[in-house]
Structures are given as C-alpha cells and as structure tokens.
Design a protein around this motif. Structure first.
Motif, PDB file in Angstrom:
ATOM      1  N   THR A  10      -8.700  -3.467   3.897  1.00  9.78           N
ATOM      2  CA  THR A  10      -9.227  -2.240   4.512  1.00  9.78           C
ATOM      3  C   THR A  10      -8.462  -1.009   4.027  1.00  9.78           C
ATOM      4  OG1 THR A  10      -9.903  -3.479   6.482  1.00  9.78           O
ATOM      5  CG2 THR A  10      -9.685  -1.096   6.728  1.00  9.78           C
ATOM      6  N   LEU A  11      -7.120  -1.098   4.060  1.00 11.71           N
ATOM      7  CA  LEU A  11      -6.296   0.053   3.664  1.00 11.71           C
ATOM      8  C   LEU A  11      -6.451   0.363   2.176  1.00 11.71           C
ATOM      9  CD1 LEU A  11      -3.076  -0.793   5.699  1.00 11.71           C
ATOM     10  CD2 LEU A  11      -4.644   1.100   6.129  1.00 11.71           C
ATOM     11  N   ALA A  12      -6.486  -0.680   1.348  1.00  8.62           N
ATOM     12  CA  ALA A  12      -6.670  -0.456  -0.097  1.00  8.62           C
ATOM     13  C   ALA A  12      -8.027   0.213  -0.340  1.00  8.62           C
ATOM     14  CB  ALA A  12      -6.575  -1.770  -0.855  1.00  8.62           C
TER      15      ALA A  12
ATOM     16  N   THR B 287      -9.393  -4.677  -7.654  1.00 10.46           N
ATOM     17  CA  THR B 287     -10.231  -5.436  -6.730  1.00 10.46           C
ATOM     18  C   THR B 287     -11.698  -5.196  -7.100  1.00 10.46           C
ATOM     19  OG1 THR B 287     -10.333  -3.587  -5.177  1.00 10.46           O
ATOM     20  CG2 THR B 287      -8.567  -5.194  -4.846  1.00 10.46           C
TER      21      THR B 287
ATOM     22  N   ILE C 135       0.865  -1.190   0.000  1.00 13.12           N
ATOM     23  CA  ILE C 135       0.000   0.000   0.000  1.00 13.12           C
ATOM     24  C   ILE C 135       0.898   1.236   0.000  1.00 13.12           C
ATOM     25  CG2 ILE C 135      -1.774   1.282   1.284  1.00 13.12           C
ATOM     26  CD1 ILE C 135      -2.965  -1.333   0.548  1.00 13.12           C
TER      27      ILE C 135
ATOM     28  N   GLU D   2     -12.795  -1.742  -6.191  1.00  8.39           N
ATOM     29  CA  GLU D   2     -12.385  -0.700  -7.133  1.00  8.39           C
ATOM     30  C   GLU D   2     -13.279  -0.717  -8.380  1.00  8.39           C
ATOM     31  OE1 GLU D   2      -8.205  -0.436  -7.816  1.00  8.39           O
ATOM     32  OE2 GLU D   2      -8.404   1.356  -9.065  1.00  8.39           O
TER      33      GLU D   2
ATOM     34  N   GLU E  16      -9.912   8.178  -2.712  1.00  5.99           N
ATOM     35  CA  GLU E  16      -9.287   9.218  -3.537  1.00  5.99           C
ATOM     36  C   GLU E  16      -9.921   9.294  -4.923  1.00  5.99           C
ATOM     37  OE1 GLU E  16      -5.044   9.180  -3.447  1.00  5.99           O
ATOM     38  OE2 GLU E  16      -4.873  10.748  -4.969  1.00  5.99           O
ATOM     39  N   GLN E  17     -10.196   8.121  -5.508  1.00 11.71           N
ATOM     40  CA  GLN E  17     -10.782   8.107  -6.857  1.00 11.71           C
ATOM     41  C   GLN E  17     -12.162   8.768  -6.863  1.00 11.71           C
ATOM     42  OE1 GLN E  17     -10.494   4.431  -9.048  1.00 11.71           O
ATOM     43  NE2 GLN E  17      -8.621   3.814  -8.007  1.00 11.71           N
TER      44      GLN E  17
ATOM     45  N   ILE F 243      -9.792   2.077   1.746  1.00 12.16           N
ATOM     46  CA  ILE F 243      -9.739   3.476   2.202  1.00 12.16           C
ATOM     47  C   ILE F 243      -9.022   4.326   1.154  1.00 12.16           C
ATOM     48  CG2 ILE F 243      -8.707   5.009   3.932  1.00 12.16           C
ATOM     49  CD1 ILE F 243      -9.278   2.824   6.036  1.00 12.16           C
ATOM     50  N   GLY F 244      -7.955   3.789   0.570  1.00 11.49           N
ATOM     51  CA  GLY F 244      -7.224   4.515  -0.466  1.00 11.49           C
ATOM     52  C   GLY F 244      -8.087   4.843  -1.677  1.00 11.49           C
ATOM     53  N   LEU F 245      -9.056   3.969  -1.957  1.00 12.00           N
ATOM     54  CA  LEU F 245      -9.933   4.166  -3.128  1.00 12.00           C
ATOM     55  C   LEU F 245     -10.830   5.400  -2.987  1.00 12.00           C
ATOM     56  CD1 LEU F 245     -11.016   0.460  -3.774  1.00 12.00           C
ATOM     57  CD2 LEU F 245      -9.403   1.805  -5.121  1.00 12.00           C
TER      58      LEU F 245
ATOM     59  N   SER G 252      -5.722  -0.273  -6.296  1.00 17.39           N
ATOM     60  CA  SER G 252      -5.674  -1.519  -5.533  1.00 17.39           C
ATOM     61  C   SER G 252      -4.842  -2.608  -6.211  1.00 17.39           C
ATOM     62  CB  SER G 252      -7.109  -2.020  -5.292  1.00 17.39           C
ATOM     63  OG  SER G 252      -7.796  -2.201  -6.519  1.00 17.39           O
TER      64      SER G 252
END
Lengths: 244, 244
Positions: free
Chosen positions: B136-138, B87, A188, B90, B144-145, B140-142, A216
C-alpha cells in the motif's frame, strides 16, 4: 516499577483473536508490557482482548456505555473533547513517552544508574491501522515522535510490523530470521532520498544504496542469513515486516 | 484516440461491488477511462468487474488459469519475471504514462495543438491497497511518478481517494463539497516540512501553515464551503478524501 515497554491499543481495526495470540507469543518470547494505554474506542478492543488497562483517554463518543462504565472511575485517564489538535493516538503516545521518561532512567538525570542499553524502552501500538488510510498514515508518521526520544516504536497488526529508522538517530535494525514477524521485509523512504542504505543478509542485498522516495525497489525482500541487518547514513525510512 | 484517462487495476484487495458502483458513478459524473491496464492478479479483479482490458502485465504466478487463458493472446501485454526491480504496479504506471505521452499532446512536441489544460490527463489505480501495508505504502509513493509528469494521479478504494500535491509542481487541489469522495479530508506531509499549507473552505482552515511530518494535526478536516481549496508553497503531501 520503571515503565519500559508500553502497549497502546487505539481505535482502528483490531483482529481480536490475532491480538490475543500475538500477545501470548510475545510473552513466550520474553516480551511483556508493563503499562497499557487504551485510546478511545481502543478501550473496547482492550476489553475484548482481556488486557489490563492502566490508563485511558479519548472522547469516548463511540464507545459502548457498558464498557465505559466498567473502566471509568477505576482506571486513571483523561477525557478529551472530540475537536482537538491531536488525535487520540498521538495523545496516547505522548502519555507513553512521559511515563517512560518519568520512570525510566535513560532520560531521567536523577536515576543515571538506569542509563543502560539493556534498559531499552519501547512503545507498541495496535489498532493503528484499518480501512481509513488517513488514520493509518498519520499513525505511522507518529512513530517519528517515539524514535526521536530514543525509544523503539512499533505499529503491529495481523499482517504488518512497522518501525521507523532515522539518521541521525537510530541507525540500525536487526531482524533475526527465526524471530521475524513475517516472510517479507520492505523499506519505504520517508525523505526524498535515503542515503547509504545497506541491507545485509537479504536475498537482494544493498550496499550503500541511495533509495529514492516513490520507487518500489525495496518492497518484499527476504532474509536469507540468520539475521538481516538494515542501516542507513542519512534520511528517514520505514521498515516493514509483513506476511500475506 | 488520444489516451487521457488511464485506469489501472492492480493486485491488492478490490471490493468488486464497490468498484462496479464507483465506475458507474464516475460515468454518470462524466468521467470515463479510455485505456485500462490490468497488473498481475488485478486481471482477475478486472474480469470480475467486467471492465475492458486494453493491456496486461505481470508474472501471473497467482492468476487463475482460466482467467489467464481468456485474456492471453487476445489482449496485448508483457510477461515479466517475478523477480525484478519494479513492482507490477510501477510497471503499469510507467506503461500508462508512456501511453499518455505518446497519445496526448501535452508531452508530445509533434502535437502542440493538444497542449491545453482542457486535455488534462489522469492515471487512476484501484487494487493498490490491502492488508500488506508495504505494498500500500509503495503504491501510494508511486503517485509521485505520475504527478511529476504533470498527470493527475489517484489511488482509490472503497474508503479512500488519495492524491499527491508537490511543489514545485501541482500547487493546488480543489474539492467540491458536492462531488467529494467522503466526508473527511486529511493531509499527510511526505517531506520533513510542508511549507505554506493553506486550506480554504474547511472547518479547520489553515493559512500559510508549516505542517511537520509526523504530527496528526491535519487529519479528518471537513469541507464547510461549496469548495475546499488546498495549496502549498514547498514540499510534498498526500491529500486523502476518506469515508468511514
């Protein structure tokens, strides 16, 4: 004795049976902890696990009185007010790094003889994860303070082992397929771009890839060779070994 | 009907009773979802919650056959292979944003009349969290999109409501003390520095503060005024409303 491997038990969720088993497996693999810090209600978990506590800190507002009475006075420590600029976990990490710096030659100019890669130091935190994701994320972020000191930082729970890779800094993580924590390895990005990510020995290898934050792509990779090797050229990234 | 508020139910842990109650409370507060996407085993959760599924996607490898038979053929969707570059979450978010863009005037040049702030769109994801912290972290990062498209993104579970603040982009989050998700508000930097963080109406206010990634300063703040206001000048940050 020089302090090299510090175990911190902090106030998030701890699966006690898992922790007992994991510490036992670590011991069999030759990994022991020579200093243990209990942070706040992590003291209760430490007591249940049955690990020897060398230092304790916290405001103890939510800690069982009997457990507190058992340790206070017998174990050195600090009582901090509940309202402070640092979380108990951050204070525990600062304490761990101070201990390592004082006792470990790597950062001790008076003891240059110990400045060897063989004397690698580590800080491992359990109880850093749980339902409160703000605490979990803040704790994961704290790995940076450990890595910046040249010490290996780990956050471990029943499902995850989390590390941080920073360049410039530590440029590589090697995971043996036999000793890995779980079946999956995920990366990540913690900077907008992680430049030059290379993953060797994986089902989905990468060569000098620019990994963007917020996609991802690097979730749930698997090691196919004897060893998986992860390196980067610039940026900051989490490496998670996970199991279902 | 224009699609403005999309609900995604994805394959992490979903506390079904919490989800039912939360959707009910949202409805009473006037917040409804006009399109629902089930991602992979999120279909099983959607079925248990009893929400109407408008679109489904996934490889369905781990989805109960009876549930799959009930929906497949009746609900439009896509079956993706298990091995892919994105994923399921995503892919669900990309689908949600396409739906909003096609149906919502804000990004539709043929429908300039709808380009009004009053027609604000949102994507809310449940089932995005769980024991696998890489997922979970991936997820949360999404967020952003979603935010980069000018759409409000939320990840919600029984303990957390998570948003992302990006500058340049969305520069402010307002949380009413009456309508807030839990008792605590935390900020986590996603860039090495978040410049000019201002928090008004909080127990620990901040004025034009530079928040560093990897320190725990902004965890567990509390709203003391009628409304808490969070803004930043440069950087990327998570805002978490949490409850114990």
């Amino acid at each position: 004795m020089a302090v090299r491997n510090v175990l911190i038990i902090t106030g998030g969720s701890v699966d006690i049976e898992w922790a007992k088993g994991w510490l036992e497996r670590q011991k069999r693999a030759g990994i022991t902890y020579d200093y243990c810090i209990a942070a706040d209600s992590g003291l209760v978990s430490a007591d249940k696990i049955g690990v020897t506590v060398d230092y304790m800190l916290g405001d103890y507002d939510s800690v069982d009185e009997d457990v507190l009475a058992k340790y206070q006075g017998n174990v050195p420590g600090d009582r901090y007010p509940a309202e402070k600029d640092y979380t108990d976990t951050e204070l525990a990490i600062k304490t761990a790094l101070d201990k390592i710096k004082a006792g470990n030659g790597r950062n001790n100019p008076e003891d240059p003889g110990e400045q060897s890669a063989a004397l690698h130091a580590s800080v491992t935190v359990i109880g850093a994860t749980g339902t409160r994701l703000d605490h979990t994320l803040a704790n994961i972020g704290l790995l940076e303070q450990i890595e910046r000191e040249g010490v290996d930082g780990y956050i471990v729970d029943a499902h995850n082992m989390i590390r941080m890779l920073i360049m410039p800094g530590k440029d590589m993580v090697k995971i043996s397929s036999r000793g890995q924590f779980g079946g999956y390895v995920s990366c990540i990005a913690l900077t907008p771009v992680v430049h030059g990510l290379t993953m060797k020995g994986f089902k989905y290898p990468l060569d000098n890839h620019d990994l963007l934050q917020g996609v991802s792509l690097c979730v749930s990779n698997e090691i196919t060779d004897e060893e998986g090797e992860i390196s980067l050229k610039e940026g900051k990234m989490l490496v998670l070994e996970t199991q279902d």
